[in-house]
Design a protein around this motif. Structure first.
Motif, PDB file in Angstrom:
ATOM      1  N   THR A  83     -21.800-108.779 -23.479  1.00 22.09           N
ATOM      2  CA  THR A  83     -21.223-109.106 -24.786  1.00 22.09           C
ATOM      3  C   THR A  83     -19.698-109.031 -24.789  1.00 22.09           C
ATOM      4  N   THR A  84     -19.095-108.603 -23.679  1.00 28.04           N
ATOM      5  CA  THR A  84     -17.638-108.678 -23.549  1.00 28.04           C
ATOM      6  C   THR A  84     -17.211-109.997 -22.906  1.00 28.04           C
ATOM      7  N   ILE A  85     -18.183-110.807 -22.464  1.00 26.61           N
ATOM      8  CA  ILE A  85     -17.896-112.088 -21.817  1.00 26.61           C
ATOM      9  C   ILE A  85     -18.280-113.263 -22.704  1.00 26.61           C
ATOM     10  N   LEU A  86     -19.421-113.184 -23.367  1.00 30.67           N
ATOM     11  CA  LEU A  86     -19.911-114.329 -24.143  1.00 30.67           C
ATOM     12  C   LEU A  86     -18.890-114.891 -25.138  1.00 30.67           C
ATOM     13  N   PRO A  87     -18.107-114.075 -25.851  1.00 30.04           N
ATOM     14  CA  PRO A  87     -17.114-114.679 -26.748  1.00 30.04           C
ATOM     15  C   PRO A  87     -16.080-115.536 -26.018  1.00 30.04           C
ATOM     16  N   PHE A  88     -15.848-115.280 -24.730  1.00 25.10           N
ATOM     17  CA  PHE A  88     -14.913-116.069 -23.937  1.00 25.10           C
ATOM     18  C   PHE A  88     -15.564-117.313 -23.327  1.00 25.10           C
ATOM     19  N   THR A  89     -16.874-117.390 -23.363  1.00 28.29           N
ATOM     20  CA  THR A  89     -17.575-118.491 -22.698  1.00 28.29           C
ATOM     21  C   THR A  89     -18.412-119.254 -23.716  1.00 28.29           C
ATOM     22  N   ARG A  90     -19.613-118.811 -23.941  1.00 28.07           N
ATOM     23  CA  ARG A  90     -20.536-119.536 -24.797  1.00 28.07           C
ATOM     24  C   ARG A  90     -20.013-119.753 -26.224  1.00 28.07           C
ATOM     25  N   LEU A  91     -19.327-118.760 -26.802  1.00 26.60           N
ATOM     26  CA  LEU A  91     -18.892-118.872 -28.192  1.00 26.60           C
ATOM     27  C   LEU A  91     -17.660-119.745 -28.377  1.00 26.60           C
ATOM     28  N   MET A  92     -17.074-120.229 -27.304  1.00 29.64           N
ATOM     29  CA  MET A  92     -15.904-121.098 -27.431  1.00 29.64           C
ATOM     30  C   MET A  92     -16.223-122.364 -28.224  1.00 29.64           C
ATOM     31  N   GLY A  93     -17.464-122.857 -28.099  1.00 30.75           N
ATOM     32  CA  GLY A  93     -17.827-124.107 -28.758  1.00 30.75           C
ATOM     33  C   GLY A  93     -18.510-123.959 -30.095  1.00 30.75           C
ATOM     34  N   GLY A  94     -18.847-122.727 -30.484  1.00 24.57           N
ATOM     35  CA  GLY A  94     -19.532-122.539 -31.755  1.00 24.57           C
ATOM     36  C   GLY A  94     -20.330-121.256 -31.759  1.00 24.57           C
ATOM     37  N   PRO A  95     -20.789-120.838 -32.926  1.00 18.13           N
ATOM     38  CA  PRO A  95     -21.453-119.537 -33.058  1.00 18.13           C
ATOM     39  C   PRO A  95     -22.806-119.488 -32.372  1.00 18.13           C
ATOM     40  N   MET A  96     -23.212-118.283 -32.032  1.00 22.64           N
ATOM     41  CA  MET A  96     -24.484-118.046 -31.350  1.00 22.64           C
ATOM     42  C   MET A  96     -25.393-117.163 -32.199  1.00 22.64           C
ATOM     43  N   ASP A  97     -26.648-117.522 -32.258  1.00 18.41           N
ATOM     44  CA  ASP A  97     -27.671-116.663 -32.862  1.00 18.41           C
ATOM     45  C   ASP A  97     -28.087-115.649 -31.801  1.00 18.41           C
ATOM     46  N   TYR A  98     -27.254-114.631 -31.620  1.00 15.63           N
ATOM     47  CA  TYR A  98     -27.460-113.665 -30.537  1.00 15.63           C
ATOM     48  C   TYR A  98     -28.554-112.656 -30.866  1.00 15.63           C
ATOM     49  N   THR A  99     -28.884-112.487 -32.132  1.00 17.90           N
ATOM     50  CA  THR A  99     -29.918-111.559 -32.620  1.00 17.90           C
ATOM     51  C   THR A  99     -29.634-110.107 -32.237  1.00 17.90           C
ATOM     52  N   PRO A 100     -28.545-109.538 -32.755  1.00 17.71           N
ATOM     53  CA  PRO A 100     -28.240-108.129 -32.490  1.00 17.71           C
ATOM     54  C   PRO A 100     -29.025-107.204 -33.411  1.00 17.71           C
ATOM     55  N   GLY A 101     -28.651-105.932 -33.401  1.00 22.95           N
ATOM     56  CA  GLY A 101     -29.225-104.972 -34.343  1.00 22.95           C
ATOM     57  C   GLY A 101     -30.454-104.247 -33.833  1.00 22.95           C
ATOM     58  N   ILE A 102     -30.616-104.144 -32.516  1.00 21.69           N
ATOM     59  CA  ILE A 102     -31.739-103.372 -31.967  1.00 21.69           C
ATOM     60  C   ILE A 102     -31.354-101.895 -31.967  1.00 21.69           C
ATOM     61  N   PHE A 103     -32.152-101.073 -32.618  1.00 20.57           N
ATOM     62  CA  PHE A 103     -31.880 -99.642 -32.713  1.00 20.57           C
ATOM     63  C   PHE A 103     -32.746 -98.812 -31.764  1.00 20.57           C
ATOM     64  N   GLU A 104     -33.952 -99.285 -31.469  1.00 18.36           N
ATOM     65  CA  GLU A 104     -34.822 -98.580 -30.528  1.00 18.36           C
ATOM     66  C   GLU A 104     -34.658 -99.240 -29.162  1.00 18.36           C
ATOM     67  N   MET A 105     -33.893 -98.582 -28.279  1.00 19.27           N
ATOM     68  CA  MET A 105     -33.508 -99.194 -27.005  1.00 19.27           C
ATOM     69  C   MET A 105     -34.631 -99.199 -25.966  1.00 19.27           C
TER      70      MET A 105
END
Length: 711
Positions: free
Chosen positions: A517-539
């Motif tokens: 998640t420190t790389i995706l904003p520099f790569t995939r998100l350059m062209g538009g937003p991503m439905d990454y589906t965050p918010g997992i609390f039980e790892m």
């Protein structure tokens, strides 16, 4: 002024001057374009440092003389443009579109054909494309290959995924360009549909960093009626060349003049934050085509999803080995007892959404046909309107409406694009009749018609067709497994999200690297937003499914931060609702965080290491801050000069505990409150694989800060 400009163009042409130079508005970038030995070439420098060395341009045409030789410059035209526009939704309220333009009109001496190469030079990069005016000697033509080169000035550090015609769901590899060949085999991990094409082929958006500190990003903008571009590396000379996705018979594009290619983009800066903040790709897309956009709204949602991803529950209603649409009578078969999309279960999610202020509830596995679709390459799998016996469409939509919540539709096409288009109007009408205004579509598996690829011209046209057809019904689209975004959300803002990368689901399939998640904003998100589906609390995924020993490579505090660092107007609280109950104090941040923004500030950034972002919620004076860090963690020294002077704010800090760690103590976090002003300073630490999140809410009543101290 116009007459002088025309006169200048004529004089240049008459003098036979070939080389043309263009500077960015601030003068930091200099582009040179020319024709050498009949071939168009260009180079790009930043602050007198080479970014793209002299590189060749042109296209190879099937069964005709190619469009990369025998050219001369017939005309040179320069212009400037400056406007400010407002996106329907976005990271900022206002976007400046400011560039200088150079258009080279090239004439092919033997054929008399004309091609224009248009460059737009911004302060943060360049976009260029091929244009083919209407002309007698170039009408219909077939692209055999596009030969756009990007000659790099060194053996840069690169953040790359394998070049593939069918998937982007790979973990990013960080290496020197010269190391790509040696690391490629290990980088190609299994997927439901994949077609890698070269031992040095990579995908865009490609992020790089030079030894002397330049951040360089190569991508494309406005991908319409054309094949998706990959990059193939000549690793002896460090030259990338475009590599288009072919169709089933190997052709790479069917064109009819007048037409043009997508923009090829190069972003560059000596500050990584400027790459993240760039709006170059959006600016290269056409303005919004819809007059009425009132129906397009950012969405925060939950869903019946993660329990199937973990293996706890099932998309399918039965355990039948095979079913046929229209022939299998589901009322006569035994349910498997694991089907998640049943009426009573969905009502619990609707209740949770209503209680905590979520807009919508996604439900997957609601419609018949899920028993044997995966990997079968079946043409006629789903009809997108017939529910399983335990899913009452009318009752659920009435129940959701009574709670002020909408259901989100799910259309898994099983990659049978022909079948989806066959049913599309009926499916969208069904949505409207039953209160749905957003759909998550999926394209898992090998494409039907057989032999076509996910990223070929035919599929690129399909994805846009589905978005435009959805607009006829005022429906928003979140497409998964589709081609990666290229800024088309400016033109078609009902394209509210995409997956097109390795999302959170892979945390249940073995995990993603902690730097992901420190790389995706520099790569995939350059062209538009991503439905990454965050918010997992039980790892620990085994808590849901004892047979699945995967774990989420993140701390809980970082899961909160992703709502800020992974920009999207479509944000999901992706965990099962029961997993939020023990952590409702932390869940408050997900409830509070906005999904549409007036301003965004990238405070810290280094690809592969950390990203810290502050965003101002649209229409408010409230800010939200997030930081995501790799396996080494990160320490931030924050200032708040972007806050309004003279105002006081209540800051709630959700941080990793001192002993937090993504592997052995991911759920250790702290929460503290205090008062902030624009003169405040704050030091925070993100644990390995961790992060932090801060809500900064303007004080409107002095009573609100009684008992609180300055942070």
């Amino acid at each position: 002024m116009r007459r002088l400009q025309i006169l200048l163009v004529c004089l240049l042409a008459a003098a036979g001057l070939k080389a043309a130079e263009l500077k960015s508005p601030n003068g930091n970038l200099v582009l040179q374009a020319d024709v050498k030995d009949g071939c168009p070439v260009y180079r790009l420098d930043y602050k007198n440092r080479p970014v793209i060395k002299e590189s060749r341009l042109g296209l190879e045409v099937k069964n005709e003389k190619d469009l990369r030789s025998d050219f001369r410059i017939a005309e040179v035209h320069t212009s400037a443009f400056d406007e400010t526009w407002q996106p329907v939704w976005g990271e900022v309220k206002d976007i400046r579109n400011h560039y200088n333009e150079l258009a080279l009109t090239l004439e092919q001496e033997e054929t008399g054909r004309t091609m224009i190469i248009r460059f737009r030079l911004y302060d943060d990069g360049v976009g260029f494309r091929y244009e083919f005016p209407q002309q007698p000697n170039l009408n219909y033509f077939v692209i055999k290959e596009e030969h756009t080169q990007f000659a790099m000035a060194g053996d840069h550090k690169a953040f790359w995924i394998p070049g593939d015609y069918d998937t982007q769901e790979y973990s990013t590899v960080t290496s020197k360009l010269s190391e790509i060949r040696g690391k490629m085999e290990a980088a190609i991990t299994p997927n439901s549909s994949q077609t890698p094409f070269s031992p040095t082929g990579v995908q865009t958006s490609l992020m790089m960093k030079s030894d002397d500190g330049l951040y360089i990003n190569i991508h494309e903008a406005a991908l319409v009626d054309y094949a998706c571009m990959h990059l193939n590396l000549d690793d002896k000379n460090m030259v990338f060349e475009s590599w288009l996705t072919p169709d089933a018979i190997g052709d790479k594009g069917y064109m009819q003049a007048p037409c043009h290619s997508p923009w090829r983009t190069v972003m560059v800066s000596d500050d990584a934050r400027e790459i993240l903040a760039s709006k170059l790709i959006l600016n290269l897309n056409d303005p919004c085509v819809y007059e009425d956009v009132s129906w397009i709204k950012p969405v925060k949602y939950i869903g019946v999803w993660w329990e199937m991803i973990t293996g706890k529950s099932s998309w399918a209603y039965t355990d039948l080995p095979a079913v046929k649409l229209g022939e299998t009578d589901y009322t006569q078969v035994k349910p498997n007892g694991k089907h998640a999309a049943h009426t009573e279960h969905v009502k619990k999610y609707i209740d949770f959404a209503a209680e905590h202020g979520f807009d919508q509830v996604l439900v997957e596995g609601w419609n018949i046909g899920w028993e044997d679709w995966f990997g079968k390459t079946k043409d006629y799998v789903f009809d997108f309107v017939t529910p399983y016996p335990d899913f009452d469409v009318q009752e659920l939509n009435q129940y959701a409406a009574s709670k002020g919540v909408k259901l989100m539709m799910h259309h898994e096409t099983s990659a049978s694009v022909r079948n989806y288009e066959r049913h599309l109007d009926t499916a969208y009408k069904f949505m409207v009749e039953n209160g749905y205004n957003a759909v998550k579509s999926g394209y898992v598996g090998n494409i039907i018609p057989r032999g076509e690829y996910h990223y070929g011209q035919w599929l690129v046209n399909h994805y846009l067709y589905a978005v435009k057809k959805a607009a006829d019904y005022k429906i928003m689209v979140n497409a998964h497994e589709a081609v990666r975004p290229t800024g088309l959300c400016r033109t078609y803002p009902n394209l509210i999200g995409n997956e097109s990368a390795r999302g959170t689901e892979y945390e249940a399939f073995g995990g993603s690297n902690p730097d992901h998640t420190t790389i995706l904003p520099f790569t995939r998100l350059m062209g538009g937003p991503m439905d990454y589906t965050p918010g997992i609390f039980e790892m620990r995924v085994s808590k849901a499914n004892p047979d699945n020993h995967s774990f989420v490579h993140s701390t809980l505090a970082r899961q909160l931060a992703l709502y800020v660092t992974m920009y999207s107007p479509l944000q999901m609280a992706a965990d099962m609702i029961e997993n939020y109950e023990p952590y409702m104090d932390a869940f408050q941040f997900i409830k509070d965080v906005a999904v549409d923004w007036e301003d965004s500030r990238y405070l810290e950034a280094e690809p592969g290491d950390y990203i810290t972002v502050a965003r101002k919620a649209k229409g408010t004076n409230n800010w939200f801050i997030g930081c995501t860090a790799d396996e080494n963690g990160h320490r931030s020294n924050l200032t708040f000069e972007y806050l309004e002077p003279g105002k006081k704010y209540i800051a709630t800090v959700y941080a990793d505990a001192k002993d937090a760690h993504y592997e052995h103590n991911p759920q250790a976090y702290t929460i503290r409150k205090g008062i902030l002003t624009n003169k405040s300073k704050l030091t925070l630490a993100a644990a390995p694989g961790g992060g932090y999140a801060i809500s900064v809410i303007e004080v409107t009543n002095p009573e609100e800060i009684k008992g609180l101290k300055k942070l």
